[in-house]
Design a protein around this motif. Structure first.
Motif, short mmCIF file in Angstrom:
data_model
loop_
_atom_site.label_atom_id
_atom_site.label_comp_id
_atom_site.label_asym_id
_atom_site.label_seq_id
_atom_site.Cartn_x
_atom_site.Cartn_y
_atom_site.Cartn_z
N ALA A 131 -36.29 -9.84 5.77
CA ALA A 131 -34.90 -9.39 5.85
C ALA A 131 -34.15 -10.11 6.96
O ALA A 131 -32.92 -10.21 6.92
CB ALA A 131 -34.84 -7.88 6.05
N LYS A 132 -34.89 -10.64 7.94
CA LYS A 132 -34.28 -11.32 9.08
C LYS A 132 -34.34 -12.84 8.96
O LYS A 132 -33.48 -13.54 9.50
CB LYS A 132 -34.97 -10.91 10.38
CG LYS A 132 -34.83 -9.43 10.73
CD LYS A 132 -35.62 -9.11 11.99
CE LYS A 132 -35.59 -7.62 12.33
NZ LYS A 132 -34.24 -7.17 12.69
N VAL A 133 -35.38 -13.35 8.30
CA VAL A 133 -35.61 -14.80 8.21
C VAL A 133 -35.82 -15.17 6.75
O VAL A 133 -36.71 -14.61 6.09
CB VAL A 133 -36.84 -15.23 9.04
CG1 VAL A 133 -37.03 -16.74 8.96
CG2 VAL A 133 -36.71 -14.78 10.48
N GLN A 134 -35.03 -16.11 6.25
CA GLN A 134 -35.16 -16.54 4.87
C GLN A 134 -35.39 -18.04 4.78
O GLN A 134 -34.84 -18.82 5.57
CB GLN A 134 -33.90 -16.18 4.08
CG GLN A 134 -33.80 -14.72 3.68
CD GLN A 134 -34.70 -14.41 2.49
OE1 GLN A 134 -34.71 -15.10 1.49
NE2 GLN A 134 -35.48 -13.33 2.62
N PHE B 32 -34.78 -6.89 0.00
CA PHE B 32 -34.46 -7.22 1.39
C PHE B 32 -33.02 -6.89 1.78
O PHE B 32 -32.70 -6.87 2.96
CB PHE B 32 -34.71 -8.71 1.65
CG PHE B 32 -36.08 -9.17 1.24
CD1 PHE B 32 -37.21 -8.61 1.80
CD2 PHE B 32 -36.23 -10.17 0.29
CE1 PHE B 32 -38.47 -9.03 1.43
CE2 PHE B 32 -37.50 -10.60 -0.09
CZ PHE B 32 -38.62 -10.04 0.47
N GLY B 33 -32.16 -6.70 0.80
CA GLY B 33 -30.75 -6.47 1.09
C GLY B 33 -30.32 -5.02 1.01
O GLY B 33 -29.13 -4.72 1.10
N GLU B 34 -31.26 -4.12 0.79
CA GLU B 34 -31.00 -2.69 0.78
C GLU B 34 -30.04 -2.24 -0.32
O GLU B 34 -29.38 -1.20 -0.20
CB GLU B 34 -30.49 -2.23 2.15
CG GLU B 34 -31.46 -2.52 3.29
CD GLU B 34 -30.95 -2.07 4.64
OE1 GLU B 34 -29.76 -1.70 4.73
OE2 GLU B 34 -31.73 -2.11 5.60
N ARG C 27 -28.75 -11.23 3.91
CA ARG C 27 -27.99 -11.24 5.16
C ARG C 27 -28.90 -11.46 6.36
O ARG C 27 -28.93 -10.65 7.31
CB ARG C 27 -27.17 -9.96 5.31
CG ARG C 27 -26.08 -9.83 4.26
CD ARG C 27 -25.30 -8.54 4.38
NE ARG C 27 -24.29 -8.44 3.33
CZ ARG C 27 -23.65 -7.32 3.01
NH1 ARG C 27 -23.92 -6.20 3.66
NH2 ARG C 27 -22.73 -7.30 2.06
N PRO C 28 -29.66 -12.55 6.35
CA PRO C 28 -30.63 -12.80 7.43
C PRO C 28 -29.93 -13.23 8.71
O PRO C 28 -28.74 -13.57 8.72
CB PRO C 28 -31.47 -13.93 6.86
CG PRO C 28 -30.50 -14.70 6.01
CD PRO C 28 -29.62 -13.65 5.39
N ARG C 29 -30.68 -13.28 9.78
CA ARG C 29 -30.17 -13.79 11.05
C ARG C 29 -30.54 -15.27 11.22
O ARG C 29 -29.95 -15.97 12.04
CB ARG C 29 -30.75 -12.97 12.20
CG ARG C 29 -30.34 -11.50 12.12
CD ARG C 29 -31.01 -10.67 13.19
NE ARG C 29 -30.56 -11.02 14.52
CZ ARG C 29 -31.09 -10.53 15.64
NH1 ARG C 29 -32.11 -9.70 15.56
NH2 ARG C 29 -30.62 -10.89 16.82
#
Length: 281
Positions: free
Chosen positions: A88-91, A118-120, A170-172
């Motif tokens: 969810a943070k790294v793609q 991963f995007g809820e 929406r990863p960081r």
């Protein structure tokens, strides 16, 4: 300043020659760098085939475990993350878009699955909304790809879908391993420009893995240059590539980034200034 991603003396050693062989190869040796949480950037890893850059990418993505050193995401060791929370943070975005998708599976299903996992997204309507939003960020729309199979799109379009799939979560951080090497030359700069817009508009940091000094010069904020698993040069991208100090860096620059090609890129997408390590943003 807090670090979004931090690598501390990361190394990777592989056994070669079979199960009982004592021969070992160091693919990556003591690589260290950090991406700041407060300052989104395009951080580029440059190297020829065999330099260790793709092995480094796989360790950042949690596909390979480091043999030594540590990799931390938002202060937490990557190895300790639950996989779904990490993704969810790294793609990732991989080299060949045609290998990233099952040819018998409709493309929109990949986007919906990513939105749900991963995007809820809690239902199909929410997944469709998230997919359409991500596709519009790369210049497409859900109406354009709904029900279509990978072979119905061009390589450039398919790589944009792959990027949209990453954005759905929406990863960081995005780790892009040679993302333009399989795309038609006429479309490469449009993909690279897209990375610049994602950095500036969405506040995304991108690790761009490439052997292409021209696109690195054009879009990168900072970079490292790797040779045989070792970082031989690092710093602000244009400063390093305009006046490299290491003989290997000079060799790469002289072979690829000629004065004519450098001049052609100066009119392109302006890299955002990123402060040197330790400086205030």
């Amino acid at each position: 300043m807090s670090a979004l991603l931090g690598l501390d003396k990361v190394g990777k050693t592989f056994a070669r020659g079979g199960l009982f062989s004592s021969r070992r190869v160091e693919a990556v040796k003591e690589v260290s760098f950090a991406l700041r949480d407060e300052t989104p950037e395009i951080f580029t890893v440059i190297g020829e085939s065999g330099s260790g850059k793709s092995t480094l990418a796989r360790m950042i993505l949690g596909i390979h475990a480091p043999s030594s050193g540590s990799i931390r995401l938002a202060g937490q060791d990557v190895a300790t993350y639950e996989r779904r929370a990490f993704m969810a943070k790294v793609q990732p975005i991989f080299q060949n878009p045609f290998e990233a998708f099952n040819p018998l599976k409709q493309l929109d299903r990949y986007l919906f699955m990513t939105a749900e996992r991963f995007g809820e997204a809690t239902d199909r309507k929410a997944a469709e909304g998230r997919a359409d939003e991500a596709l519009k960020q790369v210049g497409l729309s859900l109406a354009e790809i709904a029900g279509r199979f990978p072979h119905e799109l061009s390589g450039g379009q398919l790589q944009r879908v792959a990027i949209a799939r990453a954005l759905v979560a929406r990863p960081r951080l995005i780790v892009a391993d040679e993302p333009v090497s399989m795309v038609d030359a006429s479309l490469r700069m449009s993909i690279v420009n897209l990375f610049g817009r994602l950095r500036d508009d969405l506040g995304l940091s991108i690790i761009y893995i490439t052997h292409d000094l021209a696109t690195a010069y054009y879009i990168s904020d900072r970079l490292i240059i790797m040779q045989k698993g070792v970082v031989v040069e690092e710093g602000p991208a244009r400063a390093v590539l305009s006046a490299p100090s290491h003989p290997y860096s000079r060799q790469l620059r002289d072979a690829v980034l000629t004065p004519d090609s450098a001049g052609a890129f100066r009119g392109g997408y302006p890299p955002k200034a990123v402060p040197a390590s330790g400086a205030k943003p």
